[in-house]
Structure formats: C-alpha cells, structure tokens
Design an enzyme around this catalytic site. Structure first.
Site, PDB file in Angstrom:
ATOM      1  N   GLU A   1      38.580  46.488  51.385  1.00  0.00           N
ATOM      2  CA  GLU A   1      39.360  47.685  51.063  1.00  0.00           C
ATOM      3  C   GLU A   1      38.468  48.936  51.103  1.00  0.00           C
ATOM      4  OE1 GLU A   1      42.898  46.887  48.167  1.00  0.00           O
ATOM      5  OE2 GLU A   1      41.127  45.932  47.315  1.00  0.00           O
TER       6      GLU A   1
ATOM      7  N   SER B   1      36.680  41.670  43.262  1.00  0.00           N
ATOM      8  CA  SER B   1      37.620  41.246  44.302  1.00  0.00           C
ATOM      9  C   SER B   1      37.057  41.426  45.709  1.00  0.00           C
ATOM     10  CB  SER B   1      38.930  42.011  44.164  1.00  0.00           C
ATOM     11  OG  SER B   1      38.719  43.409  44.277  1.00  0.00           O
TER      12      SER B   1
ATOM     13  N   GLY C   1      48.708  36.940  44.535  1.00  0.00           N
ATOM     14  CA  GLY C   1      47.340  36.467  44.410  1.00  0.00           C
ATOM     15  C   GLY C   1      46.924  36.530  42.958  1.00  0.00           C
TER      16      GLY C   1
ATOM     17  N   LYS D   1      38.927  54.790  37.429  1.00  0.00           N
ATOM     18  CA  LYS D   1      38.776  53.393  37.877  1.00  0.00           C
ATOM     19  C   LYS D   1      37.719  53.287  38.976  1.00  0.00           C
ATOM     20  CE  LYS D   1      40.254  49.063  37.663  1.00  0.00           C
ATOM     21  NZ  LYS D   1      41.156  48.521  38.666  1.00  0.00           N
TER      22      LYS D   1
ATOM     23  N   GLY E   1      52.898  39.938  46.893  1.00  0.00           N
ATOM     24  CA  GLY E   1      51.472  39.646  46.878  1.00  0.00           C
ATOM     25  C   GLY E   1      51.130  38.852  45.632  1.00  0.00           C
TER      26      GLY E   1
ATOM     27  N   GLY F   1      49.014  39.808  41.287  1.00  0.00           N
ATOM     28  CA  GLY F   1      50.448  39.540  41.237  1.00  0.00           C
ATOM     29  C   GLY F   1      50.769  38.263  40.485  1.00  0.00           C
TER      30      GLY F   1
ATOM     31  N   ASN G   1      43.574  49.103  43.771  1.00  0.00           N
ATOM     32  CA  ASN G   1      42.411  49.954  43.553  1.00  0.00           C
ATOM     33  C   ASN G   1      42.348  51.069  44.589  1.00  0.00           C
ATOM     34  OD1 ASN G   1      41.305  48.551  41.314  1.00  0.00           O
ATOM     35  ND2 ASN G   1      40.421  47.016  42.676  1.00  0.00           N
TER      36      ASN G   1
END
Length: 318
Positions: A281, A269, A16, A199, A14, A19, A110
């Site tokens: 997500e 994001s 993006g 988080k 990944g 990464g 996350n």
C-alpha cells in the site's frame, strides 16, 4: 428494506484480518452481518470464522452469512471495507451493487486521501466515512484471525449527500455506536484528516521498516539505531501534518513510541503483504502524504528514502 437505524444490516467487503475481526465482533453482538469473500469463501462457509484473541479469548462464528458474489448479497445499510487500498478502484462497483439507498460506506484502511480517490467512483447518494483501526491483528489462515492487542476504531465523515456538520457528526456517532455495542472502543472524529495524519505517524515507520529490515516491532524498538530512525520518521510525519494545517497532540511521536514499547511484538500488515507477494500500500501510506507535504512546502527526506526503497522491493518481488 426491513432494516432500521436501530438494527442496521452490515456488509463486510474484504474479510481478512480487519474485516474478519470487526465483522465477527459485530455479528456476535447480535448485528445482521454479511461477509463477501473470494478465495476463502468455501472454507468460511463450511468452517466459519475463528478469532484467536488475547483480549477476547477464542471466538467462533458459525454459521457465517458468507457470499462469493456481490450479486448474491442483500443490500446493506453499512458497508465495512476491510480490503487493501490497492483494490479500491475495482471494489467501487461492488460497493455500489451491495449498498442500500443512502448507505454508509466505512473505509477501514490506512493511509491518506483514500476517500478522495474512491469518492468519484461511488454514487453520490452514498455516505463515505473513514475508519482508523488501532489493532494488532493478522490473518493466520483462511477464516482465522490472530488478535494480539488493542481493537479500537475511530471514524469520521468524509463526504456524501449530507452537508450539515452536525448531521455528518451524527452519522459518525451512529457508526461509533455500532462498535461500542460490540464491546469495542470507538470515537467519532470531528476531523478525519487529522486522524489520518495521526495514524500515519505510526504506520509510516513501522510498516516500511518491517519490510526493509525484516523485523517486528520488538526488534525495531530494541535496537538503538532503528529506534532512532523510527523517531526521526515519526517527527517528519508530524512536521508534515503541521505544514498541511493539522496540529497533532503535543509530544505525539513520543507517546506512540511509549505505546509501542508496551505492545506485544507485532509484524505490521505491510510485512505480511510483502511476505505473501501481495502489492504494497505504497500510494496511500507514502506517496499521498509525500505529495501533500511537498505541496505545503515541507520536505520529508527520510520518508522519501524509505518509500523509494519499498518501491524497489515491491517491483522486485516475485
């Protein structure tokens, strides 16, 4: 395998914003880093990876050890998974294929319970760790990452063939040492679950409200109503964490508000996922903590309302 603990082979799944950033920084520090890409393979193979960083300056990695297929990659000692949690199930066979014997798999993702969802899909011989990235970065174009601020990554051991607590912590310290060698702040967490709840105190309000209100952190913090809503959402998450047995640092929501005030205007994001018609997500960032809180007898009405609104938008997008 010719790699050792002192010179591990690192794979990035990944490539993006997350990464790309961490993989590039590790590669520039001299680590043997291999990148798995899909749609951006041709661009990165030809032009390399570009990082435009307000912290580190303009950095370019060329050539890049880039691969279009997992079968072409060498087996890696550490695997950094920077893909979204929505793709974890389909990534499990890829992880197993690229992992060396006894490899450490670090989810730079996350949300809550992401390791629990992926663990049954991986070989028992692999170590699974969770990584919490404190960074303002986004992918601006194929192979191009814009980095506005921060960059720390904290990690903790989740599960694997090691049961001894000291040995688990040692593996987490080993991972933190990689990032420190690349010039990044990194801490090995004694309690990964607590770190994930901490988080969430930031991710729950800012990710969802950026989508719902079409606003970055600057506008959200400047308006008194959205700021009050952020604070209320943060407190619900902190209360839920306590109900689930995780006591967060005293005054933690207030500290995050102050830290966000100091940040540059940032579009989280989830906003970018929504704008580019990618799945949100929602399971990891909303559904999982809501379920955990409910099981602990704690209600999060504002978080639930935000989650329901996001579900509608996620289903209605083109």
């Amino acid at each position: 395998m010719n790699t050792t603990n002192q010179n591990p082979r690192i794979g990035v799944i990944g490539t993006g914003a997350i990464g790309g950033f961490y993989g590039l920084m590790l590669a520039r520090a001299g680590f043997d880093v291999h990148f798995l890409l899909r749609s951006e393979f041709a661009t990165v193979a030809e032009q390399g990876l570009q990082l435009n960083s307000a912290v580190h300056g303009a950095l370019h990695l060329q050539p890049v050890q880039a691969y279009r297929a997992a079968a072409d990659m060498p087996r890696c000692d550490w695997l950094l998974v920077g893909a979204k949690t929505t793709s974890n199930a389909e990534l499990a066979p890829v992880i197993a294929q690229v992992a060396a014997d006894g490899a450490k798999v670090l989810l730079l993702q996350n949300g809550l319970a992401v390791e629990e969802a992926l663990r049954p899909l991986l070989p028992e011989s692999l170590h699974l760790l969770g990584g919490l990235c404190f960074i303002c970065a986004h992918r601006a174009a194929p192979g191009v990452v814009e980095h506005q601020a921060l960059g720390a990554v904290n990690l903790g051991y989740h599960s694997g063939p090691v049961s001894d607590g000291a040995q688990r912590q040692q593996i987490a310290e080993e991972g933190a040492a990689l990032f420190k060698a690349a010039g990044l702040d990194s801490t090995a967490l004694a309690d990964l679950e607590q770190g994930r709840w901490q988080k969430l105190v930031w991710n729950v309000p800012y990710n969802g409200l950026s989508v719902l209100l079409n606003a970055g952190t600057g506008a959200l913090m400047a308006d008194p109503d959205s700021r009050a809503l952020i604070q209320a959402l943060m407190q619900e998450v902190a209360d839920a964490a306590l109900a689930c047995g995780q006591r967060l640092p005293e005054g933690y929501p207030g500290k995050l508000l102050a830290a966000t005030d100091r940040m540059p205007d940032y579009w989280p994001s989830m906003y970018h996922d929504f704008a580019q018609h990618r799945p949100l997500e929602l399971q990891a960032i909303y559904a999982a903590p809501l379920a955990a809180a409910e099981q602990a007898g704690c209600d999060m009405p504002r978080v639930r309302a935000l989650y329901q609104a996001l579900c509608f938008l996620d289903r209605a997008k083109p």
